[in-house]
Design an enzyme around this catalytic site. Structure first.
Site, mmCIF file in Angstrom:
data_model
loop_
_atom_site.group_PDB
_atom_site.id
_atom_site.type_symbol
_atom_site.label_atom_id
_atom_site.label_comp_id
_atom_site.label_asym_id
_atom_site.label_seq_id
_atom_site.Cartn_x
_atom_site.Cartn_y
_atom_site.Cartn_z
ATOM 1 N N GLU A 51 0.852 -1.115 -0.103
ATOM 2 C CA GLU A 51 -0.097 -0.127 0.113
ATOM 3 C C GLU A 51 0.898 1.235 -0.032
ATOM 4 O OE1 GLU A 51 -3.328 0.775 2.599
ATOM 5 O OE2 GLU A 51 -4.223 -1.162 1.988
ATOM 6 N N HIS A 76 -4.556 6.829 -0.411
ATOM 7 C CA HIS A 76 -4.093 5.733 -0.231
ATOM 8 C C HIS A 76 -4.679 4.669 -1.298
ATOM 9 C CE1 HIS A 76 -7.196 4.549 2.464
ATOM 10 N NE2 HIS A 76 -6.904 3.315 2.207
ATOM 11 N N HIS A 112 -5.577 0.504 -2.436
ATOM 12 C CA HIS A 112 -5.955 -0.770 -2.171
ATOM 13 C C HIS A 112 -5.691 -1.805 -3.178
ATOM 14 C CE1 HIS A 112 -9.596 0.131 1.040
ATOM 15 N NE2 HIS A 112 -8.140 0.472 1.507
ATOM 16 N N ASP A 122 -10.582 2.322 7.686
ATOM 17 C CA ASP A 122 -10.599 3.606 6.815
ATOM 18 C C ASP A 122 -11.579 4.757 6.944
ATOM 19 O OD1 ASP A 122 -8.453 2.782 5.013
ATOM 20 O OD2 ASP A 122 -9.850 1.970 3.741
#
Length: 157
Positions: free
Chosen positions: A35, A94, A96, A107
């Site tokens: 990630e 971010h 995934h 999240d």
């Protein structure tokens, strides 16, 4: 460039090409890819919010296949530095490892908590999750307040 309308339809959120280009090399396409993430910075022009910069990831951030934890000291320094350039912190992004990304319970909770505990004049913080598909399908874009959130959908130019 991609454009989104806020839920009220009164504001436009624009993701600059530079921001989309910043996301592209961090997509978790390979099974070993970790990630990645960072912060989002914008300029306000009337009813237009133009996201002009995305930062991160940094070598000092904690990263694994299903985890991204930014270095908070570096985050704060970045916010101060970019604010001097006229850019305002707007939220985080971010990755995934899923084609069409969706926020996890962690999240959602972290965005609500961050919004509630931060000093700001914003109606919400922006969260973008970058999936393995290219935009627009591979982007989850939402505004998070202290207790609620609203996903934004791209609009054609």
């Amino acid at each position: 460039m991609m454009k989104y309308l806020a839920a009220s339809g009164e504001q436009e959120l624009i993701l600059a090409t530079a921001v989309l280009d910043h996301f592209a090399p961090h997509r978790q396409i390979g099974w070993r890819d970790r990630e990645a993430g960072g912060q989002l910075f914008a300029r306000f022009e009337g009813q237009r919010i133009i996201v002009e910069a995305a930062t991160g990831p940094r070598a000092i951030d904690r990263r694994s296949r299903f985890l991204f934890i930014p270095n908070k000291w570096a985050d704060r320094a970045e916010i101060r530095r970019l604010h001097k350039q006229g850019l305002h912190y707007l939220g985080d992004w971010h990755t995934h490892p899923e084609r069409v990304p969706t926020p996890s319970p962690v999240d959602r909770a972290s965005m609500h908590d961050m919004f509630a505990k931060s000093r700001h004049d914003l109606a919400g913080f922006l969260m973008i999750i970058v999936g393995t598909e290219p935009p627009p399908d591979g982007l989850f874009v939402a505004i998070f307040g202290a207790e609620s959130w609203a996903q934004l959908r791209p609009v054609a130019e």
